[in-house]
Scaffold this motif. Structure first.
Motif, PDB file in Angstrom:
ATOM      1  N   ARG A   1     -12.162   0.682 -19.934  1.00 54.77           N
ATOM      2  CA  ARG A   1     -13.433   0.939 -20.968  1.00 54.77           C
ATOM      3  C   ARG A   1     -13.672   2.272 -21.260  1.00 54.77           C
ATOM      4  O   ARG A   1     -13.961   2.869 -20.212  1.00 54.77           O
ATOM      5  CB  ARG A   1     -14.417   0.158 -20.883  1.00 54.77           C
ATOM      6  CG  ARG A   1     -15.517  -0.052 -21.919  1.00 54.77           C
ATOM      7  CD  ARG A   1     -16.192  -1.023 -21.908  1.00 54.77           C
ATOM      8  NE  ARG A   1     -17.280  -0.954 -20.737  1.00 54.77           N
ATOM      9  CZ  ARG A   1     -18.620  -1.530 -20.794  1.00 54.77           C
ATOM     10  NH1 ARG A   1     -19.008  -1.934 -21.890  1.00 54.77           N
ATOM     11  NH2 ARG A   1     -19.462  -1.196 -19.685  1.00 54.77           N
ATOM     12  N   ASP A   2     -13.215   2.928 -22.339  1.00 51.48           N
ATOM     13  CA  ASP A   2     -13.599   4.328 -22.502  1.00 51.48           C
ATOM     14  C   ASP A   2     -15.211   4.311 -22.590  1.00 51.48           C
ATOM     15  O   ASP A   2     -15.838   3.611 -23.594  1.00 51.48           O
ATOM     16  CB  ASP A   2     -12.926   4.888 -23.825  1.00 51.48           C
ATOM     17  CG  ASP A   2     -13.398   6.252 -24.201  1.00 51.48           C
ATOM     18  OD1 ASP A   2     -12.444   6.950 -24.083  1.00 51.48           O
ATOM     19  OD2 ASP A   2     -14.558   6.602 -24.229  1.00 51.48           O
ATOM     20  N   GLU A   3     -15.747   5.049 -21.646  1.00 54.22           N
ATOM     21  CA  GLU A   3     -17.145   4.833 -21.545  1.00 54.22           C
ATOM     22  C   GLU A   3     -18.228   5.640 -22.734  1.00 54.22           C
ATOM     23  O   GLU A   3     -19.137   5.036 -22.910  1.00 54.22           O
ATOM     24  CB  GLU A   3     -17.841   5.583 -20.215  1.00 54.22           C
ATOM     25  CG  GLU A   3     -17.246   4.874 -19.170  1.00 54.22           C
ATOM     26  CD  GLU A   3     -17.880   3.434 -18.549  1.00 54.22           C
ATOM     27  OE1 GLU A   3     -18.932   3.098 -19.535  1.00 54.22           O
ATOM     28  OE2 GLU A   3     -17.279   2.534 -18.301  1.00 54.22           O
ATOM     29  N   GLU A   4     -17.293   6.211 -23.495  1.00 55.35           N
ATOM     30  CA  GLU A   4     -17.985   6.774 -24.756  1.00 55.35           C
ATOM     31  C   GLU A   4     -18.072   6.118 -25.949  1.00 55.35           C
ATOM     32  O   GLU A   4     -18.972   5.457 -26.430  1.00 55.35           O
ATOM     33  CB  GLU A   4     -17.267   8.062 -25.238  1.00 55.35           C
ATOM     34  CG  GLU A   4     -17.229   9.052 -24.053  1.00 55.35           C
ATOM     35  CD  GLU A   4     -18.277  10.180 -24.566  1.00 55.35           C
ATOM     36  OE1 GLU A   4     -18.253  10.921 -25.519  1.00 55.35           O
ATOM     37  OE2 GLU A   4     -19.161  10.371 -23.392  1.00 55.35           O
ATOM     38  N   THR A   5     -16.514   5.410 -26.299  1.00 56.88           N
ATOM     39  CA  THR A   5     -16.549   4.649 -27.395  1.00 56.88           C
ATOM     40  C   THR A   5     -16.694   2.915 -27.002  1.00 56.88           C
ATOM     41  O   THR A   5     -16.877   2.235 -27.876  1.00 56.88           O
ATOM     42  CB  THR A   5     -15.161   4.579 -28.110  1.00 56.88           C
ATOM     43  OG1 THR A   5     -14.060   4.202 -27.101  1.00 56.88           O
ATOM     44  CG2 THR A   5     -14.668   6.151 -28.330  1.00 56.88           C
ATOM     45  N   LEU A   6     -16.480   2.661 -25.720  1.00 55.27           N
ATOM     46  CA  LEU A   6     -16.694   1.436 -25.400  1.00 55.27           C
ATOM     47  C   LEU A   6     -15.290   0.556 -25.611  1.00 55.27           C
ATOM     48  O   LEU A   6     -15.339  -0.514 -25.589  1.00 55.27           O
ATOM     49  CB  LEU A   6     -17.883   0.576 -25.807  1.00 55.27           C
ATOM     50  CG  LEU A   6     -19.172   1.060 -25.460  1.00 55.27           C
ATOM     51  CD1 LEU A   6     -20.419   0.209 -25.841  1.00 55.27           C
ATOM     52  CD2 LEU A   6     -19.423   1.602 -23.925  1.00 55.27           C
ATOM     53  N   LYS A   7     -14.566   1.309 -26.280  1.00 48.92           N
ATOM     54  CA  LYS A   7     -13.185   0.557 -26.836  1.00 48.92           C
ATOM     55  C   LYS A   7     -12.158   0.478 -25.719  1.00 48.92           C
ATOM     56  O   LYS A   7     -12.183   1.442 -24.673  1.00 48.92           O
ATOM     57  CB  LYS A   7     -12.621   1.355 -27.859  1.00 48.92           C
ATOM     58  CG  LYS A   7     -13.306   1.323 -29.146  1.00 48.92           C
ATOM     59  CD  LYS A   7     -13.031   0.451 -29.972  1.00 48.92           C
ATOM     60  CE  LYS A   7     -13.840   0.054 -31.002  1.00 48.92           C
ATOM     61  NZ  LYS A   7     -14.659   0.766 -31.897  1.00 48.92           N
ATOM     62  N   PRO A   8     -11.360  -0.574 -25.491  1.00 48.49           N
ATOM     63  CA  PRO A   8     -10.447  -0.640 -24.528  1.00 48.49           C
ATOM     64  C   PRO A   8      -9.099   0.104 -24.567  1.00 48.49           C
ATOM     65  O   PRO A   8      -8.649   0.453 -25.690  1.00 48.49           O
ATOM     66  CB  PRO A   8      -9.938  -2.287 -24.474  1.00 48.49           C
ATOM     67  CG  PRO A   8     -10.213  -2.568 -26.188  1.00 48.49           C
ATOM     68  CD  PRO A   8     -11.253  -1.680 -26.455  1.00 48.49           C
ATOM     69  N   VAL A   9      -8.592   0.788 -23.442  1.00 47.51           N
ATOM     70  CA  VAL A   9      -7.333   1.501 -23.605  1.00 47.51           C
ATOM     71  C   VAL A   9      -6.461   0.663 -22.582  1.00 47.51           C
ATOM     72  O   VAL A   9      -6.623   0.567 -21.257  1.00 47.51           O
ATOM     73  CB  VAL A   9      -7.635   2.766 -23.172  1.00 47.51           C
ATOM     74  CG1 VAL A   9      -6.382   3.567 -22.994  1.00 47.51           C
ATOM     75  CG2 VAL A   9      -8.896   3.681 -23.860  1.00 47.51           C
ATOM     76  N   GLN A  10      -5.242   0.346 -23.070  1.00 45.39           N
ATOM     77  CA  GLN A  10      -4.122  -0.153 -22.193  1.00 45.39           C
ATOM     78  C   GLN A  10      -3.475   0.695 -21.356  1.00 45.39           C
ATOM     79  O   GLN A  10      -3.250   1.810 -21.678  1.00 45.39           O
ATOM     80  CB  GLN A  10      -3.216  -0.991 -23.130  1.00 45.39           C
ATOM     81  CG  GLN A  10      -2.239  -1.741 -22.239  1.00 45.39           C
ATOM     82  CD  GLN A  10      -1.086  -2.255 -23.065  1.00 45.39           C
ATOM     83  OE1 GLN A  10      -1.130  -2.455 -24.236  1.00 45.39           O
ATOM     84  NE2 GLN A  10       0.055  -2.469 -22.505  1.00 45.39           N
ATOM     85  N   TYR A  11      -3.180   0.385 -20.047  1.00 43.44           N
ATOM     86  CA  TYR A  11      -2.470   1.154 -19.243  1.00 43.44           C
ATOM     87  C   TYR A  11      -1.453   0.177 -18.393  1.00 43.44           C
ATOM     88  O   TYR A  11      -0.533   0.813 -17.829  1.00 43.44           O
ATOM     89  CB  TYR A  11      -3.256   2.047 -18.308  1.00 43.44           C
ATOM     90  CG  TYR A  11      -4.045   1.285 -17.289  1.00 43.44           C
ATOM     91  CD1 TYR A  11      -5.607   0.618 -17.746  1.00 43.44           C
ATOM     92  CD2 TYR A  11      -3.651   0.754 -15.930  1.00 43.44           C
ATOM     93  CE1 TYR A  11      -5.956   0.030 -16.789  1.00 43.44           C
ATOM     94  CE2 TYR A  11      -4.345  -0.266 -15.134  1.00 43.44           C
ATOM     95  CZ  TYR A  11      -5.844  -0.596 -15.543  1.00 43.44           C
ATOM     96  OH  TYR A  11      -6.481  -1.053 -14.824  1.00 43.44           O
ATOM     97  N   TYR A  12      -1.519  -1.079 -18.430  1.00 38.64           N
ATOM     98  CA  TYR A  12      -0.683  -1.887 -17.881  1.00 38.64           C
ATOM     99  C   TYR A  12      -0.617  -3.272 -18.364  1.00 38.64           C
ATOM    100  O   TYR A  12      -1.472  -3.697 -18.932  1.00 38.64           O
ATOM    101  CB  TYR A  12      -0.860  -2.042 -16.291  1.00 38.64           C
ATOM    102  CG  TYR A  12      -0.092  -2.689 -15.539  1.00 38.64           C
ATOM    103  CD1 TYR A  12       1.287  -2.000 -15.182  1.00 38.64           C
ATOM    104  CD2 TYR A  12      -0.070  -3.963 -15.045  1.00 38.64           C
ATOM    105  CE1 TYR A  12       2.318  -2.512 -14.193  1.00 38.64           C
ATOM    106  CE2 TYR A  12       0.732  -4.555 -14.119  1.00 38.64           C
ATOM    107  CZ  TYR A  12       1.887  -4.013 -13.985  1.00 38.64           C
ATOM    108  OH  TYR A  12       3.025  -4.207 -12.991  1.00 38.64           O
ATOM    109  N   PHE A  13       0.686  -3.675 -18.519  1.00 39.75           N
ATOM    110  CA  PHE A  13       0.958  -5.311 -18.967  1.00 39.75           C
ATOM    111  C   PHE A  13       1.989  -5.828 -18.314  1.00 39.75           C
ATOM    112  O   PHE A  13       3.203  -5.268 -18.696  1.00 39.75           O
ATOM    113  CB  PHE A  13       1.178  -5.071 -20.632  1.00 39.75           C
ATOM    114  CG  PHE A  13       1.207  -6.296 -21.168  1.00 39.75           C
ATOM    115  CD1 PHE A  13      -0.104  -7.289 -21.556  1.00 39.75           C
ATOM    116  CD2 PHE A  13       2.460  -7.031 -21.615  1.00 39.75           C
ATOM    117  CE1 PHE A  13      -0.110  -8.308 -21.962  1.00 39.75           C
ATOM    118  CE2 PHE A  13       2.396  -8.568 -22.249  1.00 39.75           C
ATOM    119  CZ  PHE A  13       1.134  -8.845 -22.335  1.00 39.75           C
ATOM    120  N   LYS A  14       1.955  -6.827 -17.572  1.00 38.57           N
ATOM    121  CA  LYS A  14       3.136  -7.519 -17.047  1.00 38.57           C
ATOM    122  C   LYS A  14       2.781  -8.835 -16.826  1.00 38.57           C
ATOM    123  O   LYS A  14       1.696  -9.346 -16.075  1.00 38.57           O
ATOM    124  CB  LYS A  14       3.375  -6.975 -15.556  1.00 38.57           C
ATOM    125  CG  LYS A  14       4.465  -7.337 -14.837  1.00 38.57           C
ATOM    126  CD  LYS A  14       5.936  -6.818 -15.068  1.00 38.57           C
ATOM    127  CE  LYS A  14       6.937  -7.442 -14.476  1.00 38.57           C
ATOM    128  NZ  LYS A  14       8.167  -6.991 -15.228  1.00 38.57           N
TER     129      LYS A  14
END
Ligand code: URA
Length: 210
Positions: A105-118
């Motif tokens: 969670r980007d602490e500024e925007t509270l929006k999710p950022v993806q870094y892994y998917f399996k």
């Protein structure tokens, strides 16, 4: 499941949750309680799993015995706090396949950022249970479910420990087909997106990172 939101108000769940909420509960105890509550919540979320029967022989006579239909469960942990719920479900359903969705969670925007998917293959044939202890803004949960649907999942349920009304509303709007099972629906979010009264940062509390 017919309901969009199920709150498991069983006394054992509520008692353990209160212990988890307490500020001074040590990391190891917090982790153990999460493990135990997850098992009780998993009991509820798997209540309507499809059943079939198979012929067996008891010491007395043959019978058609109820059994789970297929080995088609995928358990998906939303990293990192979801990992605290994995083992509890896996102890109940050892044959479940396991996937991971990495979102921070980007602490500024509270929006999710993806870094892994399996995730396991043939997601479309499986009941998918996504686990994340805290349904707060709903941003990361909605994003994780988006990714799972893009990967083919059609039958998804969401298992969490605590939910905020804002997160539930966001999920209801984006994914009305995904039932949610939780131990409690709290008052709401504070200005930083934390659940109130909540239990703080679930990841920090289970891994001792703060
Ligand atoms: N994530 C947490 O760990 N805690 C909250 O209160 C909200 C999001």
């Amino acid at each position: 499941m017919s309901q969009h939101l199920t709150i498991v108000d069983h006394p054992l769940v509520q008692h353990k949750l209160s212990l988890m909420r307490e500020r001074d509960t040590p990391t190891a105890v917090f982790r153990q309680l999460l493990h135990e509550i997850t098992q009780l919540l998993a009991y509820e979320i798997t209540r309507e799993m499809p059943m079939t029967t198979k012929p067996i022989v008891t010491p007395m006579e043959p019978m058609e015995a109820p059994t789970l239909a297929g080995r088609k469960l995928a358990l998906v942990s939303i990293l990192r706090a979801g990992n605290g719920m994995l083992d509890g479900v896996l102890e109940l359903i050892p044959l479940a396949r396991v996937g991971f969705v990495g979102l921070y969670r980007d602490e500024e925007t509270l929006k999710p950022v993806q870094y892994y998917f399996k995730v396991p293959e043939k997601l479309e044939d499986r009941l998918v249970i996504a686990v994340d202890p805290m349904l707060a803004t709903g941003n990361s949960s909605v994003a994780a479910i988006d990714l799972l649907k893009n990967a083919g999942a059609k039958n998804i349920r969401f298992l969490c420990l605590l939910a905020a009304p804002e997160g539930v509303a966001r999920m209801q709007e984006a994914h009305p087909d995904v039932p949610i099972v939780t131990a409690a629906l709290d008052r709401g979010l504070n200005e930083k997106g934390y659940i109130m009264p909540g239990l703080g940062d679930a990841g920090d509390r289970m891994f001792g990172t703060k």
